[in-house]
Design a protein around this motif. Sequence first.
Motif: not given
Length: 72
Positions: A6-11, A33-36, A42-46, A51-53
């Motif tokens: 998993f990885d994430y980007e903020i547009a 997005a703000a909640e995420f 705390d635990d990015p991968q988890g 969040w993606t199910g």
Amino acid sequence: MPAHGFDYEIAPSGEVVITHHGRRATTLRGERAAEFLAEVEDDPQGVMARWTGNYKRGNERTARQHPRNQGR
């Protein structure tokens, strides 16, 4: 590559795009997005898996033992 893919980007628009093994898994906007972003430290991968199910549900062993998955 991240440990679990998993990885994430903020547009620039404020959207958060979560990817799994380089493929887009979900896009979060606005309040979600703000909640995420508040939770992800705390635990990015988890957190991204939840969040993606895409997380283990506890039934993997049961499915592996099912006759149709025995290769017979």
